[in-house]
Design a protein around this motif. Structure first.
Motif, PDB file in Angstrom:
ATOM      1  N   GLU A 241       0.819  -1.210   0.000  1.00  0.00           N
ATOM      2  CA  GLU A 241       0.000   0.000   0.000  1.00  0.00           C
ATOM      3  C   GLU A 241       0.854   1.262   0.000  1.00  0.00           C
ATOM      4  OE1 GLU A 241      -3.476   2.269   2.656  1.00  0.00           O
ATOM      5  OE2 GLU A 241      -2.909   0.191   3.119  1.00  0.00           O
ATOM      6  N   GLU A 242       1.924   1.271   0.780  1.00  0.00           N
ATOM      7  CA  GLU A 242       2.759   2.467   0.837  1.00  0.00           C
ATOM      8  C   GLU A 242       3.443   2.714  -0.497  1.00  0.00           C
ATOM      9  OE1 GLU A 242       4.543   5.868   1.585  1.00  0.00           O
ATOM     10  OE2 GLU A 242       2.955   4.951   2.792  1.00  0.00           O
ATOM     11  N   ASP A 243       3.884   1.649  -1.160  1.00  0.00           N
ATOM     12  CA  ASP A 243       4.482   1.806  -2.483  1.00  0.00           C
ATOM     13  C   ASP A 243       3.475   2.444  -3.436  1.00  0.00           C
ATOM     14  OD1 ASP A 243       5.007   0.923  -5.326  1.00  0.00           O
ATOM     15  OD2 ASP A 243       6.807   0.094  -4.412  1.00  0.00           O
ATOM     16  N   PHE A 244       2.270   1.884  -3.485  1.00  0.00           N
ATOM     17  CA  PHE A 244       1.225   2.398  -4.374  1.00  0.00           C
ATOM     18  C   PHE A 244       0.947   3.872  -4.087  1.00  0.00           C
ATOM     19  CE2 PHE A 244      -2.944   3.283  -5.949  1.00  0.00           C
ATOM     20  CZ  PHE A 244      -3.182   2.421  -6.993  1.00  0.00           C
ATOM     21  N   ARG A 245       0.713   4.183  -2.822  1.00  0.00           N
ATOM     22  CA  ARG A 245       0.380   5.576  -2.464  1.00  0.00           C
ATOM     23  C   ARG A 245       1.546   6.516  -2.752  1.00  0.00           C
ATOM     24  NH1 ARG A 245      -4.050   6.684   0.865  1.00  0.00           N
ATOM     25  NH2 ARG A 245      -5.214   4.891   1.679  1.00  0.00           N
ATOM     26  N   SER A 246       2.763   6.072  -2.508  1.00  0.00           N
ATOM     27  CA  SER A 246       3.913   6.958  -2.724  1.00  0.00           C
ATOM     28  C   SER A 246       4.088   7.276  -4.206  1.00  0.00           C
ATOM     29  CB  SER A 246       5.183   6.329  -2.154  1.00  0.00           C
ATOM     30  OG  SER A 246       5.563   5.163  -2.871  1.00  0.00           O
ATOM     31  N   ARG A 247       3.758   6.317  -5.070  1.00  0.00           N
ATOM     32  CA  ARG A 247       3.849   6.589  -6.505  1.00  0.00           C
ATOM     33  C   ARG A 247       2.745   7.547  -6.960  1.00  0.00           C
ATOM     34  NH1 ARG A 247       7.797   3.053  -8.444  1.00  0.00           N
ATOM     35  NH2 ARG A 247       8.137   1.276  -7.040  1.00  0.00           N
ATOM     36  N   CYS A 248       1.578   7.458  -6.325  1.00  0.00           N
ATOM     37  CA  CYS A 248       0.534   8.460  -6.586  1.00  0.00           C
ATOM     38  C   CYS A 248       1.037   9.847  -6.230  1.00  0.00           C
ATOM     39  CB  CYS A 248      -0.718   8.142  -5.766  1.00  0.00           C
ATOM     40  SG  CYS A 248      -1.642   6.682  -6.268  1.00  0.00           S
ATOM     41  N   ARG A 249       1.682   9.955  -5.074  1.00  0.00           N
ATOM     42  CA  ARG A 249       2.193  11.257  -4.638  1.00  0.00           C
ATOM     43  C   ARG A 249       3.304  11.750  -5.557  1.00  0.00           C
ATOM     44  NH1 ARG A 249       1.084   8.723   0.509  1.00  0.00           N
ATOM     45  NH2 ARG A 249       3.230   7.968   0.708  1.00  0.00           N
TER      46      ARG A 249
ATOM     47  N   LEU B 138      -2.714  20.027 -19.168  1.00  0.00           N
ATOM     48  CA  LEU B 138      -2.235  18.704 -19.548  1.00  0.00           C
ATOM     49  C   LEU B 138      -2.750  17.648 -18.580  1.00  0.00           C
ATOM     50  CD1 LEU B 138      -0.335  16.991 -21.354  1.00  0.00           C
ATOM     51  CD2 LEU B 138       1.497  17.519 -19.720  1.00  0.00           C
ATOM     52  N   THR B 139      -3.219  16.529 -19.136  1.00  0.00           N
ATOM     53  CA  THR B 139      -3.632  15.378 -18.341  1.00  0.00           C
ATOM     54  C   THR B 139      -2.819  14.164 -18.760  1.00  0.00           C
ATOM     55  OG1 THR B 139      -5.901  16.192 -18.091  1.00  0.00           O
ATOM     56  CG2 THR B 139      -5.544  13.837 -17.742  1.00  0.00           C
ATOM     57  N   VAL B 140      -2.432  13.350 -17.779  1.00  0.00           N
ATOM     58  CA  VAL B 140      -1.760  12.084 -18.061  1.00  0.00           C
ATOM     59  C   VAL B 140      -2.522  10.975 -17.347  1.00  0.00           C
ATOM     60  CG1 VAL B 140       0.519  13.061 -18.474  1.00  0.00           C
ATOM     61  CG2 VAL B 140      -0.149  12.430 -16.147  1.00  0.00           C
ATOM     62  N   GLU B 141      -2.336   9.738 -17.829  1.00  0.00           N
ATOM     63  CA  GLU B 141      -3.131   8.613 -17.340  1.00  0.00           C
ATOM     64  C   GLU B 141      -2.248   7.415 -16.997  1.00  0.00           C
ATOM     65  OE1 GLU B 141      -5.708   7.933 -20.635  1.00  0.00           O
ATOM     66  OE2 GLU B 141      -6.970   9.663 -20.244  1.00  0.00           O
ATOM     67  N   PRO B 142      -1.437   7.502 -15.930  1.00  0.00           N
ATOM     68  CA  PRO B 142      -0.593   6.361 -15.563  1.00  0.00           C
ATOM     69  C   PRO B 142      -1.408   5.248 -14.923  1.00  0.00           C
ATOM     70  CG  PRO B 142      -0.425   8.079 -13.918  1.00  0.00           C
ATOM     71  CD  PRO B 142      -1.268   8.647 -15.027  1.00  0.00           C
ATOM     72  N   GLY B 143      -1.034   4.030 -15.202  1.00  0.00           N
ATOM     73  CA  GLY B 143      -1.664   2.876 -14.552  1.00  0.00           C
ATOM     74  C   GLY B 143      -0.599   1.935 -14.059  1.00  0.00           C
ATOM     75  N   ARG B 144       0.044   1.237 -15.020  1.00  0.00           N
ATOM     76  CA  ARG B 144       1.120   0.297 -14.685  1.00  0.00           C
ATOM     77  C   ARG B 144       2.197   0.935 -13.814  1.00  0.00           C
ATOM     78  NH1 ARG B 144       3.108  -3.721 -18.394  1.00  0.00           N
ATOM     79  NH2 ARG B 144       1.948  -2.599 -20.016  1.00  0.00           N
ATOM     80  N   SER B 145       2.587   2.187 -14.142  1.00  0.00           N
ATOM     81  CA  SER B 145       3.701   2.804 -13.438  1.00  0.00           C
ATOM     82  C   SER B 145       3.343   3.227 -12.019  1.00  0.00           C
ATOM     83  CB  SER B 145       4.241   4.003 -14.226  1.00  0.00           C
ATOM     84  OG  SER B 145       3.210   4.932 -14.508  1.00  0.00           O
ATOM     85  N   ILE B 146       2.077   3.105 -11.631  1.00  0.00           N
ATOM     86  CA  ILE B 146       1.679   3.302 -10.235  1.00  0.00           C
ATOM     87  C   ILE B 146       1.527   1.969  -9.524  1.00  0.00           C
ATOM     88  CG2 ILE B 146      -0.216   4.050  -8.727  1.00  0.00           C
ATOM     89  CD1 ILE B 146      -0.608   6.448 -10.506  1.00  0.00           C
ATOM     90  N   THR B 147       0.846   1.031 -10.155  1.00  0.00           N
ATOM     91  CA  THR B 147       0.500  -0.216  -9.464  1.00  0.00           C
ATOM     92  C   THR B 147       1.411  -1.395  -9.787  1.00  0.00           C
ATOM     93  OG1 THR B 147      -1.362  -1.661  -8.912  1.00  0.00           O
ATOM     94  CG2 THR B 147      -1.136  -1.028 -11.219  1.00  0.00           C
ATOM     95  N   GLY B 148       2.130  -1.336 -10.913  1.00  0.00           N
ATOM     96  CA  GLY B 148       2.884  -2.501 -11.367  1.00  0.00           C
ATOM     97  C   GLY B 148       3.898  -3.015 -10.373  1.00  0.00           C
ATOM     98  N   LEU B 149       4.776  -2.132  -9.896  1.00  0.00           N
ATOM     99  CA  LEU B 149       5.835  -2.550  -8.985  1.00  0.00           C
ATOM    100  C   LEU B 149       5.366  -2.650  -7.542  1.00  0.00           C
ATOM    101  CD1 LEU B 149       8.789  -0.504 -10.493  1.00  0.00           C
ATOM    102  CD2 LEU B 149       8.344  -2.945 -10.730  1.00  0.00           C
ATOM    103  N   ALA B 150       4.152  -2.201  -7.261  1.00  0.00           N
ATOM    104  CA  ALA B 150       3.609  -2.305  -5.900  1.00  0.00           C
ATOM    105  C   ALA B 150       3.150  -3.721  -5.589  1.00  0.00           C
ATOM    106  CB  ALA B 150       2.447  -1.332  -5.721  1.00  0.00           C
TER     107      ALA B 150
END
Length: 460
Positions: free
Chosen positions: A70-78, A315-327
């Motif tokens: 969870e911390e990995d996921f949230r930290s990548r969001c931040r 500008l809008t971006v739409e990351p998915g894998r790069s937030i959740t993949g390594l978490a």
């Protein structure tokens, strides 16, 4: 060019001896921090994530098991929010979405992309603000569009002429004026596998810039007073490692923005360059810096808009894998260890293509480690395979594992937080695995493991 820039998805032929991995890792126990969740470590030989021992996780929740840091996921969001502080970041729910993940996204201040009524239902069930949701999809049904319109999602990305007409009708019917973007196929050949490249002309997504379909879509939206055209959208593919493709896409979109201004006297305020930012899966793969990507995209958009004499859009971006993949990692239990005539050793685990079809689908590659203990045994060339009735049921085609590997050992596969659970299936009637979140030494189930009753439900 690194392997990260050009995934090995093209290599479907049998691996010949000379193509085998040339060298075993120097340390079969080491955890490369670029590949594993940010809280991962070995303590007394055993892998822990979020302060939780993987042996305890497997004993309590079973295997296969998807473990989310969870911390990995949230930290990548931040990280994304800080890097794109002057724009918008929408998490691509297709990578992995459940109610708890939707809460994390909401609490970290990101928007959310959905591409079906089901994904929208997940978001709405936890009170996700609809104005922070974007609805995607190349074939949205009338019911899905109506729910998006009635719910008041922030943006609907139009993907066809038929959809524009449906949207106009539904907006009139409900007396609302939804914000619409046009998905533009910009003709970029992204350096990725064919199945995850989405911006070349010969594919199902979007409206072609080259053929004039995108410009015609703009005309049709502007002709409907019940629709508010706010911008253009482009997504060039997935597992992209550099910004060269985004630069080409931005330049071509800027040309269309200028055409819209000249033809209609309309200046669109938003530009969505999609997502697709890659992650490392193997030692030696590049690990893109989100801050540098943000700076590069910001500069690209500023330059192309200045050249076209256009005001800077949001500008809008739409990351998915790069937030959740390594978490996420997947835990498996070893069932059989079978040496095949000195070629390699087949290590069978209790999951496979039902919980991770990516290897079979487009040649995805992963890193794995013996997780339940450390080992000083010699490296053993192995093939990590599942328990399904397909010879292509592989989790990792070639890797080195310790030669003393035995039934009952736990194997952890890194980088499985994106698309594995989303693409999970019930082949051979295997239940889909549970998902457990770990943080601060605590673990909790966020997606329950399917049961035999679940598998039989609905059958008459």
């Amino acid at each position: 060019m690194s392997r990260f820039a050009h995934p090995a998805g093209d290599r479907h032929a049998e691996v010949l001896p000379e193509e085998r991995p040339p060298h075993a890792p120097a340390d079969l126990n080491a955890l490369n921090p670029a590949l594993w969740p940010r809280t991962s470590e070995r303590i007394d030989g055993t892998i822990t994530i979020g302060g939780v021992d993987v042996r305890d996780l497997a004993a309590k929740y079973g295997s296969p098991l998807l473990v989310m840091d969870e911390e990995d996921f949230r930290s990548r969001c931040r990280d994304y929010r800080a890097s794109f502080h002057d724009g918008d970041v929408h998490y691509a729910g297709k990578a992995f979405l459940c109610r708890e993940v939707a809460r994390w996204i909401m609490q970290e201040g990101l928007g959310l992309d959905v591409c079906s009524a089901g994904e929208l239902a997940v978001a709405l069930s936890v009170g996700f603000p609809p104005e922070r949701i974007t609805m995607h999809g190349n074939n949205k049904s009338a019911a899905e569009l109506e729910r998006a319109v009635v719910t008041g999602v922030g943006h609907i990305v139009a993907d066809s002429f038929e959809e524009i007409a449906r949207l106009g009708y539904l907006a009139d019917k409900h007396g609302v004026r939804p914000k619409v973007m046009i998905r533009v196929t910009v003709g970029v050949e992204a350096h990725t596998h064919e199945f995850i490249a989405t911006a070349h002309d010969d594919q199902k997504f979007g409206l072609s810039l080259n053929s004039g379909a995108a410009a015609e879509a703009v005309r049709r939206v502007l002709a409907l007073p019940s629709l508010e055209l706010v911008g253009l959208h482009s997504h060039i593919g997935s597992q992209i490692s550099d910004t060269a493709g985004f630069e080409v896409a931005a330049r071509r979109l800027a040309g269309l923005l200028a055409q819209i201004k000249d033809e209609h006297g309309v200046v669109l305020p938003e530009l969505d360059l999609g997502g697709g930012y890659g992650i490392p899966y193997l030692d030696g793969d590049d690990a893109p810096d989100i801050k540098l990507i943000a700076e590069s995209l910001r500069e690209i958009v500023a330059n192309v808009c200045a050249s076209a004499r256009l005001p800077l859009p949001r500008l809008t971006v739409e990351p998915g894998r790069s937030i959740t993949g390594l978490a996420g990692i997947t835990l498996y239990e070893v069932g059989t260890v079978k040496d095949v005539e000195g070629l390699r050793t087949y290590v069978s685990v209790d999951g496979g293509m039902s919980d991770n079809i990516r290897t079979a689908l487009y040649g995805a590659e992963y890193t794995a480690r013996l997780a339940s203990r450390s080992s000083e045994a010699a490296p053993m060339l192995s093939r990590l395979v599942g328990k399904h009735c397909e010879s292509g049921d592989m989790v990792i085609r070639d890797l080195y594992l310790p030669a003393d590997l035995a039934p009952g050992d736990l194997i952890a596969v890194a980088g499985t937080g994106a698309y594995c659970r989303s693409l999970a299936n019930n082949y051979n009637y295997l239940p889909k695995p549970a998902v457990v979140a770990v943080s601060g030494g605590q673990a909790r189930v966020i997606v329950q493991r399917e049961t035999e009753e679940d598998l039989l439900r609905g059958q008459l």
